[in-house]
Scaffold this active site. Structure first.
Site, mmCIF file in Angstrom:
data_model
loop_
_atom_site.group_PDB
_atom_site.id
_atom_site.type_symbol
_atom_site.label_atom_id
_atom_site.label_comp_id
_atom_site.label_asym_id
_atom_site.label_seq_id
_atom_site.Cartn_x
_atom_site.Cartn_y
_atom_site.Cartn_z
ATOM 1 N N ASP A 12 2.946 4.438 -3.571
ATOM 2 C CA ASP A 12 2.548 4.987 -4.875
ATOM 3 C C ASP A 12 3.815 5.337 -5.656
ATOM 4 O O ASP A 12 4.904 5.432 -5.088
ATOM 5 C CB ASP A 12 1.682 6.245 -4.682
ATOM 6 C CG ASP A 12 1.288 6.885 -6.002
ATOM 7 O OD1 ASP A 12 0.785 6.161 -6.889
ATOM 8 O OD2 ASP A 12 1.501 8.096 -6.178
ATOM 9 N N SER A 13 3.643 5.558 -6.957
ATOM 10 C CA SER A 13 4.771 5.983 -7.785
ATOM 11 C C SER A 13 5.306 7.340 -7.349
ATOM 12 O O SER A 13 6.382 7.740 -7.779
ATOM 13 C CB SER A 13 4.322 6.079 -9.237
ATOM 14 O OG SER A 13 3.336 7.097 -9.353
ATOM 15 N N TYR A 44 5.047 6.294 -13.501
ATOM 16 C CA TYR A 44 5.086 4.879 -13.868
ATOM 17 C C TYR A 44 4.267 4.612 -15.138
ATOM 18 O O TYR A 44 4.543 3.670 -15.873
ATOM 19 C CB TYR A 44 4.469 4.025 -12.746
ATOM 20 C CG TYR A 44 5.350 3.715 -11.558
ATOM 21 C CD1 TYR A 44 6.566 4.369 -11.347
ATOM 22 C CD2 TYR A 44 4.950 2.755 -10.628
ATOM 23 C CE1 TYR A 44 7.352 4.074 -10.243
ATOM 24 C CE2 TYR A 44 5.734 2.447 -9.524
ATOM 25 C CZ TYR A 44 6.924 3.106 -9.327
ATOM 26 O OH TYR A 44 7.692 2.795 -8.230
ATOM 27 N N GLY A 45 3.237 5.420 -15.340
ATOM 28 C CA GLY A 45 2.215 5.109 -16.343
ATOM 29 C C GLY A 45 2.680 5.073 -17.787
ATOM 30 O O GLY A 45 1.972 4.559 -18.655
ATOM 31 N N CYS A 75 -1.887 3.038 -6.039
ATOM 32 C CA CYS A 75 -1.509 3.476 -7.383
ATOM 33 C C CYS A 75 -2.232 2.561 -8.365
ATOM 34 O O CYS A 75 -2.022 1.339 -8.342
ATOM 35 C CB CYS A 75 0.004 3.345 -7.530
ATOM 36 S SG CYS A 75 0.638 3.730 -9.168
ATOM 37 N N ASN A 76 -3.087 3.131 -9.187
ATOM 38 C CA ASN A 76 -3.827 2.321 -10.162
ATOM 39 C C ASN A 76 -2.877 1.628 -11.130
ATOM 40 O O ASN A 76 -3.095 0.477 -11.530
ATOM 41 C CB ASN A 76 -4.766 3.214 -10.982
ATOM 42 C CG ASN A 76 -5.884 3.803 -10.154
ATOM 43 O OD1 ASN A 76 -6.987 3.282 -10.135
ATOM 44 N ND2 ASN A 76 -5.614 4.889 -9.453
ATOM 45 N N THR A 77 -1.813 2.333 -11.502
ATOM 46 C CA THR A 77 -0.870 1.809 -12.493
ATOM 47 C C THR A 77 -0.111 0.613 -11.923
ATOM 48 O O THR A 77 -0.032 -0.453 -12.561
ATOM 49 C CB THR A 77 0.109 2.929 -12.906
ATOM 50 O OG1 THR A 77 -0.652 4.072 -13.286
ATOM 51 C CG2 THR A 77 0.989 2.501 -14.049
ATOM 52 N N GLU A 154 3.423 16.043 -9.318
ATOM 53 C CA GLU A 154 4.722 15.743 -8.710
ATOM 54 C C GLU A 154 5.547 17.016 -8.516
ATOM 55 O O GLU A 154 6.317 17.136 -7.582
ATOM 56 C CB GLU A 154 5.509 14.752 -9.591
ATOM 57 C CG GLU A 154 5.029 13.323 -9.491
ATOM 58 C CD GLU A 154 5.260 12.702 -8.120
ATOM 59 O OE1 GLU A 154 6.373 12.814 -7.576
ATOM 60 O OE2 GLU A 154 4.297 12.101 -7.585
ATOM 61 N N CYS A 186 -6.497 7.650 -11.388
ATOM 62 C CA CYS A 186 -5.089 7.740 -10.990
ATOM 63 C C CYS A 186 -5.102 8.492 -9.670
ATOM 64 O O CYS A 186 -5.803 9.504 -9.541
ATOM 65 C CB CYS A 186 -4.291 8.498 -12.046
ATOM 66 S SG CYS A 186 -2.651 9.025 -11.486
ATOM 67 N N THR A 187 -4.355 8.002 -8.700
ATOM 68 C CA THR A 187 -4.475 8.573 -7.355
ATOM 69 C C THR A 187 -3.889 9.986 -7.247
ATOM 70 O O THR A 187 -4.116 10.668 -6.248
ATOM 71 C CB THR A 187 -3.828 7.637 -6.312
ATOM 72 O OG1 THR A 187 -2.468 7.375 -6.708
ATOM 73 C CG2 THR A 187 -4.591 6.331 -6.216
ATOM 74 N N HIS A 188 -3.142 10.411 -8.248
ATOM 75 C CA HIS A 188 -2.672 11.809 -8.247
ATOM 76 C C HIS A 188 -3.814 12.793 -8.548
ATOM 77 O O HIS A 188 -3.771 13.945 -8.122
ATOM 78 C CB HIS A 188 -1.599 12.009 -9.328
ATOM 79 C CG HIS A 188 -0.230 11.516 -8.961
ATOM 80 N ND1 HIS A 188 0.081 10.184 -8.877
ATOM 81 C CD2 HIS A 188 0.919 12.189 -8.665
ATOM 82 C CE1 HIS A 188 1.376 10.059 -8.566
ATOM 83 N NE2 HIS A 188 1.898 11.265 -8.429
HETATM 84 N N1 DGL Z 1 -0.766 7.526 -8.874
HETATM 85 C C1 DGL Z 1 -0.479 6.678 -9.994
HETATM 86 C C2 DGL Z 1 -1.777 5.977 -10.427
HETATM 87 O O1 DGL Z 1 -2.701 5.879 -9.638
HETATM 88 C C3 DGL Z 1 0.236 7.452 -11.041
HETATM 89 C C4 DGL Z 1 1.014 6.580 -11.941
HETATM 90 C C5 DGL Z 1 2.196 7.222 -12.619
HETATM 91 O O2 DGL Z 1 3.181 7.473 -11.932
HETATM 92 O O3 DGL Z 1 2.134 7.413 -13.838
HETATM 93 O O4 DGL Z 1 -1.914 5.489 -11.511
#
Ligand code: DGL
Length: 259
Positions: A12-13, A44-45, A75-77, A154, A186-188
């Site tokens: 993940d990011s 990342y988004g 990570c969806n992004t 984060e 988003c997985t966060h």
């Molecule tokens: N966990 C990432 C997701 O699922 C977060 C992306 C990010 O870092 O912006 O999209």
């Protein structure tokens, strides 16, 4: 070494993918897991597509160096930016991605709007457009880009007034209407379910794709006869691009906290 004993790699990011990996651990406790979070480069988004593609390919290489038997882009992004590249580069590898869990939200058939929270990149990319196309006639669906939310998580902020203030501001146009459900795209975001429920009410279902993604991983491992048949509990190794024990400790906590 028998490939069945090899670890499963998660990426993940940052720390968010742990919301997926914890589900995978719960259904496959005898597997070994390696997690790589790129917190140094999170979020990342809000980055350029090209940069997220490169960061994702680098992370996949990091995990392949650890001899993983499968990779979950948790990570969806990163999935929306780079899953096709990862799959075409590593044709034989099991590669699982994640996308906003819109299908279960639509299936609930609740009155009101389905709100999809995700990063700006996830909501902008082709993968999400195709997903919307599939369900847009069945329900009233609204996208809610949440730039800035990943940063709270984060930094280890999972509750409190500032976070609730952020969420209240995001949901201000929706609070007077019925909300059918909220998709955590988003997985966060599963790590902030509690403050979110404080803002929108705990009667609103919050839907995330962590468990569904983990079942898909399990199905693929079964299909390729790669399930670890050890009777022992597996190992969990966590790496982060921020080389600091504090973030590693935080990651282990996230696997175990109640959300
Ligand atoms: N966990 C990432 C997701 O699922 C977060 C992306 C990010 O870092 O912006 O999209």
């Amino acid at each position: 070494m028998n490939i069945k004993n090899s670890p499963i790699g998660f990426f993940d990011s940052g720390v968010g993918g742990l919301s997926v990996m914890r589900e995978a651990i719960s259904i496959m406790p005898n597997e070994n897991f390696i997690y790589f979070g790129d917190s140094q480069n999170a979020p990342y988004g809000t980055k350029e597509l090209k940069e997220v593609k490169n960061l994702t390919l680098n992370a996949v290489d990091f995990l392949l160096d650890k001899n993983v038997k499968a990779i979950v882009v948790a990570c969806n992004t990163a999935t929306s930016a780079a899953i096709e590249e990862v799959r075409s580069k590593y044709k034989k590898l099991i590669v699982i991605g994640i996308e906003p869990a819109l299908k279960p939200a639509v299936k609930l058939s609740r009155k009101g709007k389905i709100i999809i929270m995700a990063t700006p990149m996830t909501l902008r990319e082709k993968k999400f457009k195709l997903l919307m196309e599939k369900y847009k006639d069945e329900s009233c669906i609204e996208s809610l880009p949440c730039a800035g939310l990943v940063e709270f998580i984060e930094q280890g902020v999972l509750d409190g007034e500032k976070l609730e203030g952020y969420l209240r501001e995001k949901f201000k146009d929706y609070l007077t209407d019925d909300i059918a459900s909220v998709v955590l795209g988003c997985t966060h975001y599963p790590f902030v379910k509690k403050p979110l429920a404080n803002v929108i009410g705990d009667h609103v279902p919050l839907i995330d794709g962590g468990l569904g993604t983990s079942y898909e991983l399990e199905r693929k491992l079964i299909e390729k006869d790669l399930i670890n048949d050890s009777k022992e509990k597996g190992n969990i190794e966590i790496y982060n691009s921020i080389n600091d024990n504090k973030i590693i400790d935080f990651c282990y906590n996230l696997i175990n906290i109640k959300i």
